[in-house]
Design a protein around this motif. Structure first.
Motif, PDB file in Angstrom:
ATOM      1  N   SER A  98       0.912  -1.103  -0.067  1.00 53.80           N
ATOM      2  CA  SER A  98       0.016   0.050  -0.199  1.00 53.80           C
ATOM      3  C   SER A  98       0.957   1.168   0.000  1.00 53.80           C
ATOM      4  CB  SER A  98      -0.831   0.068   1.167  1.00 53.80           C
ATOM      5  OG  SER A  98      -1.297   1.285   1.484  1.00 53.80           O
ATOM      6  N   THR A  99       0.622   2.170  -0.974  1.00 54.54           N
ATOM      7  CA  THR A  99       1.521   3.196  -1.106  1.00 54.54           C
ATOM      8  C   THR A  99       1.338   4.399   0.412  1.00 54.54           C
ATOM      9  OG1 THR A  99      -0.162   4.616  -2.193  1.00 54.54           O
ATOM     10  CG2 THR A  99       1.695   3.508  -3.550  1.00 54.54           C
ATOM     11  N   ASP A 100       0.185   4.151   0.940  1.00 55.62           N
ATOM     12  CA  ASP A 100       0.070   4.694   2.157  1.00 55.62           C
ATOM     13  C   ASP A 100       0.726   4.277   3.356  1.00 55.62           C
ATOM     14  OD1 ASP A 100      -2.162   6.471   1.183  1.00 55.62           O
ATOM     15  OD2 ASP A 100      -3.604   5.249   1.940  1.00 55.62           O
ATOM     16  N   SER A 101       1.270   3.015   3.336  1.00 54.85           N
ATOM     17  CA  SER A 101       1.919   2.286   4.235  1.00 54.85           C
ATOM     18  C   SER A 101       3.262   2.441   4.028  1.00 54.85           C
ATOM     19  CB  SER A 101       1.884   0.616   4.070  1.00 54.85           C
ATOM     20  OG  SER A 101       0.356   0.370   4.744  1.00 54.85           O
ATOM     21  N   LEU A 102       3.614   2.619   2.619  1.00 49.31           N
ATOM     22  CA  LEU A 102       5.107   3.100   2.044  1.00 49.31           C
ATOM     23  C   LEU A 102       5.595   4.268   2.826  1.00 49.31           C
ATOM     24  CD1 LEU A 102       5.369   1.523  -1.264  1.00 49.31           C
ATOM     25  CD2 LEU A 102       6.296   0.493   0.658  1.00 49.31           C
ATOM     26  N   ALA A 103       4.413   5.410   2.648  1.00 44.15           N
ATOM     27  CA  ALA A 103       4.687   6.626   3.149  1.00 44.15           C
ATOM     28  C   ALA A 103       5.064   6.805   4.764  1.00 44.15           C
ATOM     29  CB  ALA A 103       3.674   7.397   2.716  1.00 44.15           C
ATOM     30  N   LYS A 104       4.364   6.099   5.320  1.00 45.10           N
ATOM     31  CA  LYS A 104       4.467   5.817   6.744  1.00 45.10           C
ATOM     32  C   LYS A 104       5.647   5.478   7.249  1.00 45.10           C
ATOM     33  CE  LYS A 104      -0.468   5.500   7.840  1.00 45.10           C
ATOM     34  NZ  LYS A 104      -1.513   4.407   8.441  1.00 45.10           N
ATOM     35  N   TYR A 105       6.136   4.044   6.668  1.00 42.56           N
ATOM     36  CA  TYR A 105       7.390   3.495   6.873  1.00 42.56           C
ATOM     37  C   TYR A 105       8.394   4.381   6.405  1.00 42.56           C
ATOM     38  CZ  TYR A 105       5.058  -0.823   7.543  1.00 42.56           C
ATOM     39  OH  TYR A 105       4.382  -1.878   7.918  1.00 42.56           O
ATOM     40  N   GLN A 106       8.477   5.115   5.272  1.00 42.83           N
ATOM     41  CA  GLN A 106       9.384   6.119   4.970  1.00 42.83           C
ATOM     42  C   GLN A 106       9.605   7.123   6.153  1.00 42.83           C
ATOM     43  OE1 GLN A 106       8.498   8.604   1.381  1.00 42.83           O
ATOM     44  NE2 GLN A 106      10.683   8.360   0.666  1.00 42.83           N
ATOM     45  N   ARG A 107       8.495   7.765   6.677  1.00 42.68           N
ATOM     46  CA  ARG A 107       8.803   8.714   7.561  1.00 42.68           C
ATOM     47  C   ARG A 107       9.347   8.149   8.635  1.00 42.68           C
ATOM     48  NH1 ARG A 107       3.500  10.240   5.453  1.00 42.68           N
ATOM     49  NH2 ARG A 107       2.551   9.052   7.250  1.00 42.68           N
ATOM     50  N   GLY A 108       8.949   6.776   9.192  1.00 42.07           N
ATOM     51  CA  GLY A 108       9.567   6.165  10.095  1.00 42.07           C
ATOM     52  C   GLY A 108      11.302   6.068  10.017  1.00 42.07           C
ATOM     53  N   GLY A 109      11.675   6.320   8.750  1.00 42.11           N
ATOM     54  CA  GLY A 109      13.095   5.948   8.712  1.00 42.11           C
ATOM     55  C   GLY A 109      13.361   4.537   7.979  1.00 42.11           C
ATOM     56  N   ALA A 110      12.241   3.521   7.797  1.00 43.77           N
ATOM     57  CA  ALA A 110      12.530   2.268   7.159  1.00 43.77           C
ATOM     58  C   ALA A 110      13.277   2.424   5.968  1.00 43.77           C
ATOM     59  CB  ALA A 110      11.421   1.597   7.299  1.00 43.77           C
ATOM     60  N   ASP A 111      13.541   1.438   5.208  1.00 39.46           N
ATOM     61  CA  ASP A 111      14.088   1.316   3.701  1.00 39.46           C
ATOM     62  C   ASP A 111      13.249   0.085   3.104  1.00 39.46           C
ATOM     63  OD1 ASP A 111      15.859  -0.644   4.225  1.00 39.46           O
ATOM     64  OD2 ASP A 111      17.498   0.732   4.288  1.00 39.46           O
ATOM     65  N   MET A 112      13.273   0.040   1.947  1.00 41.07           N
ATOM     66  CA  MET A 112      12.876  -1.176   1.166  1.00 41.07           C
ATOM     67  C   MET A 112      13.428  -2.367   1.377  1.00 41.07           C
ATOM     68  SD  MET A 112       9.975  -0.397  -0.301  1.00 41.07           S
ATOM     69  CE  MET A 112       9.697  -1.883  -1.372  1.00 41.07           C
ATOM     70  N   SER A 113      14.579  -2.514   1.845  1.00 39.64           N
ATOM     71  CA  SER A 113      15.507  -3.692   2.167  1.00 39.64           C
ATOM     72  C   SER A 113      14.557  -4.356   3.497  1.00 39.64           C
ATOM     73  CB  SER A 113      16.873  -3.438   2.401  1.00 39.64           C
ATOM     74  OG  SER A 113      17.209  -2.421   3.361  1.00 39.64           O
ATOM     75  N   TYR A 114      14.173  -3.562   4.458  1.00 40.43           N
ATOM     76  CA  TYR A 114      13.385  -3.991   5.663  1.00 40.43           C
ATOM     77  C   TYR A 114      12.227  -4.656   5.184  1.00 40.43           C
ATOM     78  CZ  TYR A 114      10.832  -3.431   9.903  1.00 40.43           C
ATOM     79  OH  TYR A 114      10.058  -3.548  10.954  1.00 40.43           O
ATOM     80  N   LEU A 115      11.417  -4.053   4.432  1.00 38.59           N
ATOM     81  CA  LEU A 115       9.901  -4.353   4.451  1.00 38.59           C
ATOM     82  C   LEU A 115       9.559  -5.812   3.929  1.00 38.59           C
ATOM     83  CD1 LEU A 115       8.652  -1.045   2.909  1.00 38.59           C
ATOM     84  CD2 LEU A 115       8.800  -1.611   5.323  1.00 38.59           C
ATOM     85  N   PRO A 116      10.062  -6.430   2.761  1.00 38.04           N
ATOM     86  CA  PRO A 116       9.564  -7.751   2.305  1.00 38.04           C
ATOM     87  C   PRO A 116       9.939  -8.486   3.487  1.00 38.04           C
ATOM     88  CG  PRO A 116      10.373  -6.711   0.468  1.00 38.04           C
ATOM     89  CD  PRO A 116      10.874  -5.900   1.622  1.00 38.04           C
ATOM     90  N   GLY A 117      11.381  -8.493   4.019  1.00 37.33           N
ATOM     91  CA  GLY A 117      11.645  -9.396   4.918  1.00 37.33           C
ATOM     92  C   GLY A 117      11.128  -9.703   6.282  1.00 37.33           C
ATOM     93  N   ASN A 118      10.422  -8.466   6.680  1.00 36.83           N
ATOM     94  CA  ASN A 118       9.633  -8.361   7.708  1.00 36.83           C
ATOM     95  C   ASN A 118       7.992  -8.246   7.484  1.00 36.83           C
ATOM     96  OD1 ASN A 118      11.770  -7.884  10.168  1.00 36.83           O
ATOM     97  ND2 ASN A 118      12.326  -6.684   8.496  1.00 36.83           N
TER      98      ASN A 118
END
Length: 137
Positions: free
Chosen positions: A93-113
């Motif tokens: 979800s792009t809404d979720s991606l925007a929240k993760y981005q604001r929280g300092g996460a990167d794409m390498s973290y998201l699929p594995g988690n």
């Protein structure tokens, strides 16, 4: 010397013009949310792309996006390189991606988690049967 240059000129020009991109895959967003996708041939491989890239390449509801790969038969070669001979499509979800981005996460973290809406897996036979159209509902 002029003849030699004229002989090789068409070869040089042809080599520069022929740049192949494989556009056979498309993602159809049949959901009510704007989505972004990551395509991988390995469940442990992580991307170096930024979250902002995925947000900018997102797919609106009821829209279709071509997913390209550089090379004449790039998608076929990419699947052949996979241990499982499959493609994995991670839907975010792009809404979720925007929240993760604001929280300092990167794409390498998201699929594995497992921070995705859905993970789809397709073999070459399945992709061929669907005419390389991935439908997300």
């Amino acid at each position: 010397m002029k003849k030699l240059i004229l002989l090789f000129a068409p070869i040089l020009l042809t080599g520069c013009i022929m740049d192949y991109t494989d556009y056979r895959m498309s993602v159809i967003n049949n959901s009510q949310a704007r989505i972004a996708v990551e395509v991988s041939n390995d469940t442990t491989k992580r991307t170096n792309n930024e979250i902002a890239y995925y947000i900018s390449e997102s797919i609106a509801p009821s829209d279709t996006s071509l997913i390209s790969k550089s090379g004449e038969n790039a998608w076929l070669e990419y699947i052949k390189q996979s241990k499982s001979k499959s493609l994995y499509i991670y839907v975010f979800s792009t809404d979720s991606l925007a929240k993760y981005q604001r929280g300092g996460a990167d794409m390498s973290y998201l699929p594995g988690n497992k921070k995705y809406l859905k993970r789809l897996e397709y073999s070459l036979d399945e992709l061929t049967a669907t005419n390389w159209q991935i439908m997300y509902k």
